[in-house]
Write a protein that holds these residues in place. Structure first.
Motif, PDB file in Angstrom:
ATOM      1  N   ASN C 193       0.821  -1.216   0.000  1.00  0.00           N
ATOM      2  CA  ASN C 193       0.000   0.000   0.000  1.00  0.00           C
ATOM      3  C   ASN C 193       0.841   1.246   0.000  1.00  0.00           C
ATOM      4  OD1 ASN C 193      -2.337  -1.300   0.012  1.00  0.00           O
ATOM      5  ND2 ASN C 193      -2.875  -0.907   2.148  1.00  0.00           N
ATOM      6  N   GLU C 194       1.897   1.197   0.796  1.00  0.00           N
ATOM      7  CA  GLU C 194       2.694   2.409   0.967  1.00  0.00           C
ATOM      8  C   GLU C 194       3.616   2.646  -0.211  1.00  0.00           C
ATOM      9  OE1 GLU C 194       2.788   4.767   3.664  1.00  0.00           O
ATOM     10  OE2 GLU C 194       0.806   3.854   3.770  1.00  0.00           O
ATOM     11  N   THR C 195       4.178   1.552  -0.736  1.00  0.00           N
ATOM     12  CA  THR C 195       5.192   1.750  -1.771  1.00  0.00           C
ATOM     13  C   THR C 195       4.648   1.511  -3.169  1.00  0.00           C
ATOM     14  OG1 THR C 195       5.866  -0.543  -1.578  1.00  0.00           O
ATOM     15  CG2 THR C 195       7.040   1.032  -0.227  1.00  0.00           C
ATOM     16  N   GLY C 196       3.508   0.815  -3.243  1.00  0.00           N
ATOM     17  CA  GLY C 196       2.932   0.589  -4.559  1.00  0.00           C
ATOM     18  C   GLY C 196       3.566  -0.539  -5.330  1.00  0.00           C
ATOM     19  N   SER C 197       4.503  -1.243  -4.706  1.00  0.00           N
ATOM     20  CA  SER C 197       5.051  -2.389  -5.438  1.00  0.00           C
ATOM     21  C   SER C 197       5.407  -3.480  -4.446  1.00  0.00           C
ATOM     22  CB  SER C 197       6.290  -1.996  -6.227  1.00  0.00           C
ATOM     23  OG  SER C 197       7.425  -2.082  -5.409  1.00  0.00           O
ATOM     24  N   PHE C 198       5.541  -4.675  -4.978  1.00  0.00           N
ATOM     25  CA  PHE C 198       5.895  -5.806  -4.126  1.00  0.00           C
ATOM     26  C   PHE C 198       7.394  -6.020  -4.069  1.00  0.00           C
ATOM     27  CE2 PHE C 198       1.447  -7.302  -4.805  1.00  0.00           C
ATOM     28  CZ  PHE C 198       1.123  -7.409  -3.476  1.00  0.00           C
ATOM     29  N   GLU C 199       8.122  -5.118  -4.690  1.00  0.00           N
ATOM     30  CA  GLU C 199       9.579  -5.244  -4.738  1.00  0.00           C
ATOM     31  C   GLU C 199      10.170  -5.258  -3.324  1.00  0.00           C
ATOM     32  OE1 GLU C 199      12.915  -5.040  -7.532  1.00  0.00           O
ATOM     33  OE2 GLU C 199      10.790  -5.458  -7.665  1.00  0.00           O
ATOM     34  N   LEU C 200      11.151  -6.127  -3.119  1.00  0.00           N
ATOM     35  CA  LEU C 200      11.842  -6.117  -1.828  1.00  0.00           C
ATOM     36  C   LEU C 200      12.990  -5.125  -1.917  1.00  0.00           C
ATOM     37  CD1 LEU C 200      12.128  -9.800  -0.636  1.00  0.00           C
ATOM     38  CD2 LEU C 200      10.816  -7.983   0.357  1.00  0.00           C
ATOM     39  N   ALA C 201      12.646  -3.870  -1.819  1.00  0.00           N
ATOM     40  CA  ALA C 201      13.695  -2.860  -1.877  1.00  0.00           C
ATOM     41  C   ALA C 201      13.410  -1.844  -0.798  1.00  0.00           C
ATOM     42  CB  ALA C 201      13.703  -2.189  -3.241  1.00  0.00           C
ATOM     43  N   ARG C 202      14.392  -1.040  -0.489  1.00  0.00           N
ATOM     44  CA  ARG C 202      14.216  -0.050   0.570  1.00  0.00           C
ATOM     45  C   ARG C 202      12.970   0.789   0.306  1.00  0.00           C
ATOM     46  NH1 ARG C 202      16.546   0.325   5.262  1.00  0.00           N
ATOM     47  NH2 ARG C 202      18.637   0.133   4.419  1.00  0.00           N
ATOM     48  N   ALA C 203      12.049   0.764   1.242  1.00  0.00           N
ATOM     49  CA  ALA C 203      10.821   1.526   1.063  1.00  0.00           C
ATOM     50  C   ALA C 203      11.102   2.997   1.309  1.00  0.00           C
ATOM     51  CB  ALA C 203       9.754   1.026   2.025  1.00  0.00           C
ATOM     52  N   SER C 204      10.335   3.843   0.632  1.00  0.00           N
ATOM     53  CA  SER C 204      10.500   5.272   0.898  1.00  0.00           C
ATOM     54  C   SER C 204       9.803   5.591   2.214  1.00  0.00           C
ATOM     55  CB  SER C 204       9.905   6.069  -0.253  1.00  0.00           C
ATOM     56  OG  SER C 204       8.632   5.568  -0.539  1.00  0.00           O
ATOM     57  N   GLU C 205       9.723   6.857   2.540  1.00  0.00           N
ATOM     58  CA  GLU C 205       9.157   7.261   3.820  1.00  0.00           C
ATOM     59  C   GLU C 205       7.776   6.641   4.051  1.00  0.00           C
ATOM     60  OE1 GLU C 205      10.341   9.331   6.385  1.00  0.00           O
ATOM     61  OE2 GLU C 205      12.139   8.601   5.370  1.00  0.00           O
ATOM     62  N   MET C 206       7.550   6.187   5.266  1.00  0.00           N
ATOM     63  CA  MET C 206       6.225   5.680   5.609  1.00  0.00           C
ATOM     64  C   MET C 206       5.796   6.349   6.897  1.00  0.00           C
ATOM     65  SD  MET C 206       6.591   1.631   5.031  1.00  0.00           S
ATOM     66  CE  MET C 206       5.007   1.128   5.666  1.00  0.00           C
ATOM     67  N   LEU C 259      14.144 -16.066  10.318  1.00  0.00           N
ATOM     68  CA  LEU C 259      14.970 -14.987  10.870  1.00  0.00           C
ATOM     69  C   LEU C 259      15.581 -14.160   9.749  1.00  0.00           C
ATOM     70  CD1 LEU C 259      16.597 -16.948  13.757  1.00  0.00           C
ATOM     71  CD2 LEU C 259      14.887 -15.171  13.910  1.00  0.00           C
ATOM     72  N   TYR C 260      15.923 -14.843   8.658  1.00  0.00           N
ATOM     73  CA  TYR C 260      16.418 -14.108   7.492  1.00  0.00           C
ATOM     74  C   TYR C 260      15.382 -13.067   7.075  1.00  0.00           C
ATOM     75  CZ  TYR C 260      16.922 -13.031   2.568  1.00  0.00           C
ATOM     76  OH  TYR C 260      16.989 -12.352   1.390  1.00  0.00           O
ATOM     77  N   GLY C 261      14.120 -13.514   7.028  1.00  0.00           N
ATOM     78  CA  GLY C 261      13.069 -12.582   6.631  1.00  0.00           C
ATOM     79  C   GLY C 261      13.043 -11.375   7.556  1.00  0.00           C
ATOM     80  N   LEU C 262      13.131 -11.648   8.843  1.00  0.00           N
ATOM     81  CA  LEU C 262      13.089 -10.545   9.812  1.00  0.00           C
ATOM     82  C   LEU C 262      14.246  -9.576   9.571  1.00  0.00           C
ATOM     83  CD1 LEU C 262      11.428  -9.632  12.179  1.00  0.00           C
ATOM     84  CD2 LEU C 262      12.973 -10.815  13.688  1.00  0.00           C
ATOM     85  N   ILE C 263      15.447 -10.146   9.417  1.00  0.00           N
ATOM     86  CA  ILE C 263      16.621  -9.287   9.213  1.00  0.00           C
ATOM     87  C   ILE C 263      16.473  -8.497   7.918  1.00  0.00           C
ATOM     88  CG2 ILE C 263      19.098  -9.300   8.797  1.00  0.00           C
ATOM     89  CD1 ILE C 263      19.259 -11.783  10.542  1.00  0.00           C
ATOM     90  N   ARG C 264      16.059  -9.200   6.873  1.00  0.00           N
ATOM     91  CA  ARG C 264      15.926  -8.551   5.562  1.00  0.00           C
ATOM     92  C   ARG C 264      14.989  -7.359   5.659  1.00  0.00           C
ATOM     93  NH1 ARG C 264      18.516  -7.991   1.056  1.00  0.00           N
ATOM     94  NH2 ARG C 264      18.899 -10.186   0.733  1.00  0.00           N
ATOM     95  N   PHE C 265      13.840  -7.569   6.301  1.00  0.00           N
ATOM     96  CA  PHE C 265      12.873  -6.480   6.339  1.00  0.00           C
ATOM     97  C   PHE C 265      13.333  -5.355   7.256  1.00  0.00           C
ATOM     98  CE2 PHE C 265      10.165  -9.374   4.182  1.00  0.00           C
ATOM     99  CZ  PHE C 265       9.347  -8.563   3.442  1.00  0.00           C
ATOM    100  N   LEU C 266      13.892  -5.747   8.392  1.00  0.00           N
ATOM    101  CA  LEU C 266      14.304  -4.712   9.343  1.00  0.00           C
ATOM    102  C   LEU C 266      15.388  -3.825   8.763  1.00  0.00           C
ATOM    103  CD1 LEU C 266      14.516  -6.392  12.828  1.00  0.00           C
ATOM    104  CD2 LEU C 266      13.111  -4.483  12.146  1.00  0.00           C
ATOM    105  N   LEU C 267      16.365  -4.450   8.133  1.00  0.00           N
ATOM    106  CA  LEU C 267      17.546  -3.688   7.772  1.00  0.00           C
ATOM    107  C   LEU C 267      17.568  -3.236   6.324  1.00  0.00           C
ATOM    108  CD1 LEU C 267      20.193  -5.744   9.692  1.00  0.00           C
ATOM    109  CD2 LEU C 267      18.895  -3.789  10.450  1.00  0.00           C
ATOM    110  N   TYR C 268      16.841  -3.937   5.469  1.00  0.00           N
ATOM    111  CA  TYR C 268      16.946  -3.609   4.052  1.00  0.00           C
ATOM    112  C   TYR C 268      15.679  -3.021   3.458  1.00  0.00           C
ATOM    113  CZ  TYR C 268      21.322  -6.170   3.987  1.00  0.00           C
ATOM    114  OH  TYR C 268      22.596  -6.582   4.206  1.00  0.00           O
ATOM    115  N   ILE C 269      14.553  -3.217   4.118  1.00  0.00           N
ATOM    116  CA  ILE C 269      13.297  -2.784   3.503  1.00  0.00           C
ATOM    117  C   ILE C 269      12.723  -1.578   4.229  1.00  0.00           C
ATOM    118  CG2 ILE C 269      11.032  -3.530   2.740  1.00  0.00           C
ATOM    119  CD1 ILE C 269      13.145  -5.287   1.594  1.00  0.00           C
TER     120      ILE C 269
END
Lengths: 483, 230, 657, 315
Positions: C193-206, C259-269
């Motif tokens: 909803n916030e980013t408009g895409s399902f891409e696993l990339a750094r999200a912009s401001e939320m 845990l990978y998922g958690l790390i990925r989202f916390l630090l990269y998304i």
């Protein structure tokens, strides 16, 4: 084009009604259903523009062709299945041999009325043919001589007919709207699509709600759903398959068309969309909870049909292009998956003479094909990746998320309950029992449809050809979701 | 020529009579008298159509009259009578959820509610007040038929309820607008089918659903599923 | 050029894995062991290629990109393997390779051919899906493979579905898995909803509210899969029920993927992380670590004991992640990196030693035919190689130097010791409490593994089967040996490894050099042994030792596992809450003639008794109620509902319009 | 790696090996005289060890390689740990040895083996000892970690060498009042880790009281000697940590013979005083019931925690 359909069906009904052996009746029905499926498939494949017949009272556009195509395939498979299955029913005394002809007449008649319903360009005709499908399905349910079947059929007829009466009121309102708005009264879809923009929203909303009541009952939405588990669980399995995959689609088909009428009119559209979403979620919720403690296999599958209808209505209600696109895809996929599950349930019934969990056990040992079919269907329904429900579900949910996050959470939670219910049941029936009954050999005619459906479901999930997406886009265009 | 006010008065009177016939259906216990009430109701419907024809001179209304008289005043009651003879049910004296008196009160309430909801909406259309009244009574009758469906035990009575609903729709229809002959024809056929089939099934069931239930109780196995849940 | 070949190679490897899976399906009913052997060999080859590719990516840091959009157009199958992903793929492929070797002979004692072949099929699919979850670049494909992973592991857990216990475990596992997906989908959709895409990339401001909501959903979603307390309850059921090679994969890898998922989202998304998230994760981790080991101590089921230790170790890894978030929010990037590396390294280490333990436990269980450690004993003489391997795993998991478990816990201790650098006193104190609990946890873990190793392998055999146990076949020793070697290697050479890899990441790690201590120890040992040899050449005598006055000891007199853990249970009785249940049955209603009675003492299963079962019962109750409402034979109620619904709808319309 | 460092290693090892048994006897003497007995000679422990070294080793027929390697592992662990604690001479900052956490975990490793050896022979006493040891140590360990965390808080270092160097540069830092609390904790830990009253009784072989002794009950001959030796070394190491942190005067950083000799004398004096305190403490208390012990250890943790709170809130 439509005349071919109707001619084929009438010929089939005529031929079947002459005194012939069971085998010949079956072959005729098979031919009939195959011709229908192939014709509709051809129409779909060639993207034939809308064709009209009989004073424009009948027409075929992509959506109609799609619905007929799916019905044709499933009817064909159900007919193939019927060859062996009916014999077994006759042997166990559930089916009176005298009723076989009656069965085939009603079966062919049901397909004809479905074709007419899907191809009527007129709301009133759709209403009439939808009613006709109810009656014929009820007849197919009572073809088994158990008293329970009569009760189930009664539930079916009463609940849907009563709701359809209200639909009729809505229809009259709509009719009068066109008359007072445009001088000439009409219920033709194509004209309604043109006029809908200028309808007074208040009356349009009322007529939409009234029309919706009828078709909601037809497609088994809560609280008009109660006939569905009763009827689907009591009917012979091949009949359940067509009921669950084609007959209830009539309701959804009508809802899609009605909803697309509301689109040009924002006020009506918002209301209709909220209504559909509410009904969808309530339906999913009730169905999900009802599934948890089910002990009857066919009832379980029937409730999952209710849940599927809820999801479809929810998707339609969201009203975005993406949601509708996937709803249309799901409509077909749901039919195929349900057919697979009901036919597998038929095999199980043939083995155990029962649909109830406490008499089914050691399924893997006795009927591995049925077990695999059920598991496949269950997996598909709970949205396992690489099976046809996954992407539609995610896409629809993402559209729901745009609307409201709490609702999204609720719906996904309900899906989890549905999935758990399936697993609870499946684990129960594969567990070993006290005594191992003799393994019954399944005739080829019963095995073939299950295998075919299995392959179709698998392929449909794995590959999503551009052609399908093209067809869906085409349908959306015709429904007014212009690209 | 007959004056408009006279016609209007006649319409009003007929509407009141039709409501009374619906109330009769809600309260009568004798099955045969239910059939008679239904036939009477259909006849009243036909009269209304005649009056409207006199007023508006639309040929479709006459079709309606003919169809109604043939199917609903003659055919269906006759057919129902035959079925009733076979299953030999004389009375349907049991009520569920709602007693007759309460049903009458509820029906009145429903008329008020429907009027409150629909009248303002229907005024959008260019119709006169009497037409609105007729439409409202039509919808209310549908609900009254529905009440009959759930408050009476016998399936045969339920069929009457369904037919009443149908009459309500026809009433609503002829007041608001006339449907094309063809559609009307189809609808009538449809309803005939429904009635026939349900009647035959209720015949198959021999009696009310409940008695059936009692019979089945002896066959425990059918109801294992129910027991398991309790 | 090199990049193209690498991703081709990666696709090739995964394709081989798929091929290995499908191959068994092709010969489903073939009785011959060769079918499975071929499949496993191909899988082994594939894993070897994956190890090479991922280690080269971990070293070089150049990411790998590819997609399957031609084959699956609507699914958005985009993949990106960066260093983090490659690290996890490395862990997956190493452990999968060891498990593959182990599986050559492990299944031999099951009779059902078809099922065994399906097992191998699913196992390869399971590994494949884990590799692709980690490689996913997009939430859809992440979810696709996540679900595939869940479903395949669910079927694997249900391998022995004839047992009621397995079915219960499977059901529990499935429901929890579904719940985890529920939360994941919610989080993904919020991000979408916030980013408009399902891409696993750094999200912009939320907006921070939505961001926190997404975080909470993700945390619960991944937490269920990772077995964080209080979402852990499936783990001690599913792991014992599954065949041991699968338990090894699930415990060693699958919970790490979460845990990978958690790390990925916390630090990269996520565009930002907040302090309270870190504290939440830290506390959740601490509680999991502590309660995990506490519950493990009371277990007598070997695999369940190991499963509880998985919860403990996931807690430890989470503590690292939490510290990372905390330090990041104070801008202490170097410390954040140390904490993160502690978490990551512990992830790898736990994967290694836990798989090692599960595999050796599997060998033991298939020999002794019981999972109850009270019926084992004396296996050190009968299965010497397995015993040594298990011992190495036990020492590693107890975080004892110089093994790998110690190194990662050391890094975690180190970052917790740095609490003095944080300006907020409350956070400091929280960290100190966590530090204490971590120390307690590792001490209890050591106690637990003394119990486990001691009861399973030492003293005299306590049952018939244990007395007749034989050494496991070669593959069941070779597979774990690989892991054991890594456990030692990553421990002893940790300093060297980190000083080699550190500069490439741009950080240095304050590890103590284990090599000098080990070599000094070795030299001293040599000196002592030589000294003894020189001074005294007598061979030690083996004989009966003092048996408390009884001539010959028997196994009944040995200290049992329950006896061993009794003092700890006593000390922590406020957690265990032992309950005395007294049931009496009578012959008659007046309760005068006594028929039988039952007294048992059981521990309160807090989460099960007060959280899970009440929820399940509520769902069931609602379902029953709905059932009874919908199961009427008569028509009337349904028409009545219909009447109400329609009237209600019309009233609604009247009100709205 | 400098020559100085090698010499430090040799000296530390030598000192530890030579001095460790001395303090075992010393505490016994103090206890005996507190009870009005004469007590053994200062060299009794040395004699015991020598005698054991000459004796034959007997293994139970149930026992395995665990039993055989445990004494060696134990003594090696203690000797390696000895390199972590500079007794009299601090050779400057070190990266190889001295890490506090590693130091503590080396003890844990030794304990792990010892507990397993207790279970190995299958005798009831051994298992009981292991069980009690592991239960108690699981409470001691957090207390120790907390103490060292508090030290890390105060001195900003996690390496014993660094802490000692800081102290030898500014010994007045040891006058920090909050450190007194830490000293008490460390003392309790010392008592617990060296298996003394009120936690354990090293003198007797009674079912009710045995912890440490029960575990090594099956050891014999030179293996037993190694176990006893390791216990002695451990005691000395913990004592010297206590001394060098809280009474840091006299430790030298310069490698000259007079400086070392001076600090050695000072160290001996401090150790003897500490042994006196330990002996008196032991004599003044009765053995506690097993399940009352956690309270004592929790007190140790709480005191360490209090130090941190003082440091955090009153910097």
């Amino acid at each position: 084009m439509i005349s071919y359909f109707i001619l084929a069906s009438l010929a089939a009904i005529f031929l079947v009604s002459l005194p012939r052996s069971n085998l010949i009746m079956n072959v005729i029905t098979q031919l009939h259903t195959l011709i229908i499926a192939l014709l509709a498939g051809y129409l779909l494949y060639t993207d034939t523009a809308t064709a009209y017949l009989w004073d424009s009272n009948l027409f075929i556009d992509s959506l109609s062709a799609y619905m007929i195509f799916i019905s044709g395939i499933i009817f064909w498979l159900a007919t193939v299945f019927a060859k062996g299955y009916n014999e077994s029913l006759i042997n166990t005394g559930e089916l009176n041999p005298k009723n076989v002809r009656f069965f085939y007449i009603a079966f062919n008649g049901l397909l004809l009325s479905l074709i007419l319903a899907f191809s009527s360009n007129n709301l009133a005709l759709l209403w009439i043919f939808a009613e006709l499908t109810t009656i014929l399905s009820a007849l197919l349910i009572v073809v088994l001589n158990a008293k329970e079947n009569i009760i189930a059929a009664m539930k079916y007829i009463f609940i849907t007919s009563i709701a359809m009466v209200f639909s009729f009121i809505g229809m009259i309102l709509l009719f009068s709207l066109t008359k007072y708005g445009y001088g000439e009264a009409t219920l033709r879809w194509d004209l309604l699509m043109q006029y809908a923009e200028d309808f007074p929203p208040e009356l349009f909303i009322v007529s939409f709600v009234l029309l919706f009541i009828g078709f909601a009952a037809k497609s088994g939405l809560v609280p008009f759903h109660i006939w569905l588990p009763a009827a689907h669980s009591k009917a012979p399995s091949n009949v359940s398959a067509i009921l669950s995959s084609s007959v209830i689609s009539v309701g959804i088909y009508a809802i899609i068309r009605l909803f697309s009428l509301t689109r040009p009119n924002p006020e009506t559209h918002d209301f209709a969309s909220a209504l559909l979403i509410a009904f969808g979620i309530i339906t999913i919720g009730i169905a999900a909870f009802s599934m948890v403690t089910r002990t009857n296999l066919k009832k379980l599958i029937a409730f999952s049909s209710v849940e599927g209808m809820g999801l479809l209505v929810l998707a339609i209600g969201l009203g975005t292009e993406t949601a509708l696109f996937w709803a249309l895809f799901l409509l077909g996929a749901h039919g195929l998956v349900k057919a697979l599950m009901f036919l597998s349930a038929g095999i199980i019934h043939w083995q155990y003479h029962s649909d109830r969990a406490d008499s089914i056990h050691s399924l893997f040992l006795l009927q591995p094909l049925a077990a695999v079919g059920l598991i496949m269907g269950g997996l598909a329904i709970i949205g396992t990746p690489f099976l046809p429900f996954f992407v539609p579900k995610i896409m629809i949910l993402s559209q729901l998320g745009l609307r409201s996050i709490p609702l999204l959470f609720l719906v996904v939670l309900l899906f989890a309950i549905v999935a758990s219910a399936f697993v609870i049941f499946l684990l129960r029936i594969i567990s070993p029992g006290d005594d191992l009954p003799a393994k019954r050999k399944i005739p080829f005619s019963m095995r073939l449809p299950v295998v075919i459906l299995f392959v179709i479901v698998l392929l449909l999930g794995l590959f999503f050809p551009d052609k399908i997406s093209e067809i869906m886009q085409h349908m959306l265009e015709q429904l007014g979701w212009s690209m | 020529m007959i004056s408009d006010s006279l016609l209007e008065g006649a319409l009003k009177a007929l509407l009141v009579l039709i409501v009374i016939s619906a109330l009769l259906l809600l309260t009568r216990k004798n099955v045969l008298s239910l059939f008679r009430s239904y036939a009477l109701q259909s006849l009243l419907l036909a009269f209304i159509a005649v009056v409207l024809y006199v007023q508006e001179r639309k040929i479709e209304l006459l079709f309606t009259v003919v169809l109604t008289v043939i199917s609903k005043v003659i055919l269906i009651p006759f057919f129902l009578g035959r079925v009733q003879q076979k299953i030999s049910i004389k009375r349907d004296a049991e009520f569920r959820y709602i007693k007759p008196v309460a049903a009458v009160i509820l029906s009145t309430a429903i008329i008020v509610i429907i009027y409150a909801v629909f009248a303002p909406l229907l005024r959008i259309l260019p119709v006169t007040e009497i037409f609105i009244l007729g439409s409202v009574i039509g919808i209310s009758m549908t609900f009254m038929g529905l009440i009959v469906c759930y408050s009476r035990k016998r399936v045969i009575t339920k069929v009457i309820g369904y037919l009443t609903m149908e009459n309500g729709v026809v009433l609503f229809g002829i007041f608001l607008i006339e449907l094309p002959f063809l559609i009307e024809m189809f609808v009538i056929m449809d309803i005939l089918m429904v009635v026939m089939i349900t009647a035959i099934m209720s015949f198959g069931m021999n009696a009310s659903v409940e008695e059936f239930h009692v019979h089945l109780k002896s066959l425990r196995q059918w109801f294992k599923e129910e027991d398991a849940s309790k | 050029m090199i990049n193209i070949t690498l991703d081709m190679l990666f696709i090739l490897a995964t394709f081989l894995l798929l091929l290995a899976a499908l191959y068994t399906l092709l010969f489903l009913t073939k009785k011959s062991k060769i079918v499975r052997g071929v499949s496993l060999s191909v899988a082994l080859l594939a894993n070897a290629i994956l190890i090479l590719i991922s280690s080269s990516i971990v070293y070089s840091g150049t990411a790998l990109e590819f997609n399957f959009n031609q084959i699956f157009p609507m699914m958005g199958m985009d993949f990106l393997i960066d260093r983090l992903a490659a690290f996890f793929i490395l862990a997956v492929s190493i452990i999968a390779a060891a498990v593959t070797v182990y599986s050559f002979h492990y299944l031999d004692h099951y009779p059902q051919t078809r099922r065994k072949n399906i097992h191998i099929f699913l196992m390869n699919l399971f590994v494949l899906s884990m590799v692709y979850v980690v490689a996913s670049r997009n939430m859809i494909s992440f979810l696709i493979f996540w679900e595939l992973m869940s479903v395949s592991s669910f079927f694997l857990v249900c391998f022995e579905f004839e047992k009621a216990e397995t079915r219960k475990a499977g059901l529990f596992y499935f429901i929890m898995t579904q719940l985890s997906t529920v939360f994941l989908i919610c989080a993904f959709v919020i991000l979408y909803n916030e980013t408009g895409s399902f891409e696993l990339a750094r999200a912009s401001e939320m907006s921070s509210g939505l961001l926190s909501m997404a975080f909470i959903s993700l945390f619960i979603g991944f937490g269920i899969k990772a077995g964080i307390i209080p979402f852990h309850k499936w783990l001690p059921y599913a792991h014992p029920a599954a065949p041991s090679n699968i338990s090894a994969l699930m415990s060693g890898l699958m919970i790490k993927v979460a845990l990978y998922g958690l790390i990925r989202f916390l630090l990269y998304i996520f565009p930002a992380t907040y302090l309270w998230w870190g504290i939440l994760i830290l506390i959740a981790g601490t509680v999991s670590a502590f309660l995990g080991v506490i519950y493990a101590l009371k277990e007598h089921d070997l695999k369940r004991l190991l499963a509880y230790h998985s919860i403990e170790n996931v807690g430890i890894i989470l503590m690292g992640i939490g510290m990372c978030v905390i330090f990041t929010s104070y801008g202490l990037t170097a410390l954040a990196m140390i904490s993160l590396v502690a978490a990551l390294f512990h992830t790898l280490n736990h994967g290694l030693f836990k798989s090692l333990l599960f595999l050796t436990a599997g060998s033991v269980i298939s020999e002794t035919r019981t999972r109850n450690i009270e019926e084992m004993g004396g296996l050190v003489k009968r299965m010497p190689k397995t015993a040594v391997l298990f011992f190495i795993g036990a020492v590693s998991i107890s975080a004892l130097p110089p093994f790998n478990g110690f190194v990662s816990e050391f890094l975690l201790f180190h970052s917790l010791f740095q609490s003095s650098l944080i300006p907020d006193p409350i956070v400091q104190l929280i960290m100190l409490v966590c530090l204490t609990v971590l120390a307690l946890t590792s001490a209890l873990a050591a106690a637990c593994f003394v119990k486990a190793f001691g009861t399973v392998f030492l003293a005299a055999p306590r049952s018939e089967h244990a007395a007749q146990a034989k050494e496991a076949s070669w593959s069941m020793v070779a597979g774990p040996s690989l892991l054991a070697a890594l456990c030692i290697g990553l421990g002893v050479f940790s300093f060297q490894i980190f000083s080699w890899i550190g500069p490439r990441i741009g950080y240095s790690f304050p590890l103590p050099d284990m090599l000098p201590a080990v070599s000094v120890g070795a030299v001293l040992l040599l000196m002592i042994v030589i000294g003894f040899r020189l001074t005294d050449s007598r061979k030690p005598r083996v004989s009966e030792t003092w048996g408390c006055g009884i001539n010959s000891q028997n196994s009944k007199m040995e200290y049992t596992a329950s006896g061993f853990s009794q003092p700890i249970i006593n000390i922590f009785s406020f957690i265990y809450q032992p309950q005395k249940i007294n049931k009496r049955y009578f012959m008659d209603i007046q309760e005068t003639v006594f028929r039988e009675g039952k007294v048992e003492i059981r521990m309160v299963r807090f989460f099960e008794d007060y959280v899970y079962l009440p929820i399940a019962r509520t769902v069931q109750r609602i379902s029953r109620w709905l059932y009874s409402q919908q199961n009427e034979v008569t028509l009337d109620p349904f028409i009545f509902y219909e009447f109400l619904a329609i009237l209600g709808l019309i009233l609604l319309v009247g009100v709205i319009v | 790696m400098s020559v100085e460092f090698i010499l430090y290693c040799l000296m530390n090892l030598g000192l530890v090996i030579v001095l460790a048994p001395l303090f075992i006897s010393l505490i016994k003497i103090v206890k005996a005289s507190a009870q009005g007995r004469k007590g053994p000679s200062v060299f009794q422990t040395y004699r015991n060890l020598m005698k054991l070294f000459k004796k034959e080793v007997i293994y139970s027929s149930n026992s395995s390689w665990i039993m055989r390697i445990t004494p060696y592992v134990n003594i090696i662990c203690m000797l390696v740990a000895a390199l972590f604690v500079p007794l009299v001479f601090i050779p400057g900052p070190q990266s190889w040895f001295g890490n506090v956490i590693l130091f503590l975990y080396i003890f844990a490793l030794a304990r792990f083996f010892m507990a397993l050896a207790g279970l190995d022979a299958g005798s009831t006493f051994g298992g009981m000892g292991s069980s009690r040891e592991m239960s108690l140590s699981s409470l001691t360990e957090p207390a120790m970690i907390l103490v060292f965390a508090a030290l890390a808080f105060v001195y900003q270092a996690t390496n014993l060498f660094d802490i000692f160097i800081t102290l030898s540069e500014s010994p007045l830092m040891a006058f920090n009042p909050s450190l007194m609390l830490l000293a008490i904790s460390l003392f309790i830990i010392l008592i617990a880790e060296t298996a003394r009253i009120p936690l354990d009784n090293p003198e007797t072989h009674l079912e009710l009281t045995m912890v440490h002794e029960a575990m090594i009950l099956e050891q014999s001959g030179r293996n037993l000697a190694l176990m006893e030796m390791s216990a002695a070394v451990k005691q000395l190491l913990l004592m010297s940590v206590l001394i060098n942190i809280f009474f840091p005067w006299g430790n030298t950083t310069s490698f000259t013979i007079p400086a070392i000799a001076g600090s050695l004398v000072l160290f001996l004096v401090k150790c003897i005083l500490l042994a006196l305190v330990i002996g008196l403490f032991e004599s003044s208390l009765a053995k506690m019931r097993l399940f009352r012990l956690p309270n004592l250890l929790i007190i140790a943790s709480v005191l360490a925690f209090l130090t941190v709170i003082l440091e955090v809130f009153l910097p």
